[in-house]
Design an enzyme around this catalytic site. Structure first.
Site, mmCIF file in Angstrom:
data_model
loop_
_atom_site.group_PDB
_atom_site.id
_atom_site.type_symbol
_atom_site.label_atom_id
_atom_site.label_comp_id
_atom_site.label_asym_id
_atom_site.label_seq_id
_atom_site.Cartn_x
_atom_site.Cartn_y
_atom_site.Cartn_z
ATOM 1 C CG HIS A 124 34.135 55.469 -29.034
ATOM 2 N ND1 HIS A 124 33.822 56.116 -30.512
ATOM 3 C CD2 HIS A 124 34.907 56.523 -28.688
ATOM 4 C CE1 HIS A 124 34.642 57.069 -30.618
ATOM 5 N NE2 HIS A 124 35.255 57.282 -29.568
ATOM 6 N NE ARG B 261 44.643 47.239 -20.945
ATOM 7 C CZ ARG B 261 43.994 47.314 -19.800
ATOM 8 N NH1 ARG B 261 43.500 48.446 -19.539
ATOM 9 N NH2 ARG B 261 43.769 46.052 -19.281
HETATM 10 P P1 DGP Z 1 36.786 59.872 -30.195
HETATM 11 O O1 DGP Z 1 37.808 61.098 -30.098
HETATM 12 O O2 DGP Z 1 35.858 59.939 -29.022
HETATM 13 O O3 DGP Z 1 36.440 59.526 -31.307
HETATM 14 O O4 DGP Z 1 38.008 58.762 -29.603
HETATM 15 C C1 DGP Z 1 38.608 57.989 -30.276
HETATM 16 C C2 DGP Z 1 39.581 57.271 -29.845
HETATM 17 O O5 DGP Z 1 39.789 56.023 -30.333
HETATM 18 C C3 DGP Z 1 40.907 57.898 -29.396
HETATM 19 O O6 DGP Z 1 40.922 58.119 -27.896
HETATM 20 C C4 DGP Z 1 41.841 57.207 -29.890
HETATM 21 C C5 DGP Z 1 41.493 55.953 -30.210
HETATM 22 N N1 DGP Z 1 41.789 55.135 -31.275
HETATM 23 C C6 DGP Z 1 41.925 55.511 -32.390
HETATM 24 N N2 DGP Z 1 42.435 54.429 -33.265
HETATM 25 C C7 DGP Z 1 42.407 53.409 -32.387
HETATM 26 C C8 DGP Z 1 42.783 52.273 -32.842
HETATM 27 O O7 DGP Z 1 43.160 51.818 -34.065
HETATM 28 N N3 DGP Z 1 43.010 51.159 -31.971
HETATM 29 C C9 DGP Z 1 42.732 51.698 -30.712
HETATM 30 N N4 DGP Z 1 42.941 50.675 -29.375
HETATM 31 N N5 DGP Z 1 42.289 52.907 -30.313
HETATM 32 C C10 DGP Z 1 42.316 53.866 -31.211
#
Ligand code: DGP
Length: 114
Positions: free
Chosen positions: A100, A29
């Protein structure tokens, strides 16, 4: 490429709410959800961006998308609908440089995106 927070999640060095895993794909998530369902599907072996994928990654990219659709079906929102997004580089809004697929669901999405 440099190590990102997502590789730390793959290695279980930092916690995440993991919802799916197989040999090549991990899904967890999003920390900052943009919809009631917001899950990130990542390859365990990192590619920085979609630009870094080659023909040799075709099967892996297919597996990422198939895992996303399978999860949507399993969770029961596939028919209602969902959105998948891959952000690439600065103008794409990418912040974590480990490829991702965002899976967003549980609300009506708007188009065009902002
Ligand atoms: P993007 O902007 O497409 O690179 O999306 C990166 C996403 O990753 C953003 O929606 C927030 C999420 N994210 C960043 N750090 C973490 C983390 O440490 N854990 C989780 N579960 N999500 C994270």
């Amino acid at each position: 490429m440099t190590d990102t927070i997502f590789s730390k999640i793959v290695r279980r060095e930092i916690p995440a709410d993991i919802v799916y895993e197989d040999d090549e794909v991990l899904a967890f998530r999003d920390l900052n959800p943009q919809a009631p369902v917001h899950v990130l599907f990542i390859p365990k072996q990192p590619l920085a961006t979609l630009n870094d994928a080659t023909a040799g990654d075709a099967e892996l990219l297919g597996k990422l998308l198939l895992a996303t659709a399978a999860y949507a079906k399993q969770e029961g929102f596939a028919e209602q609908g969902y959105r998948t997004v891959i952000n690439a580089n600065e103008d794409g809004g990418q912040t974590v440089y480990h490829l991702h697929v965002h899976l967003l669901a549980g609300r009506r999405m708007h188009w065009p995106p902002g």
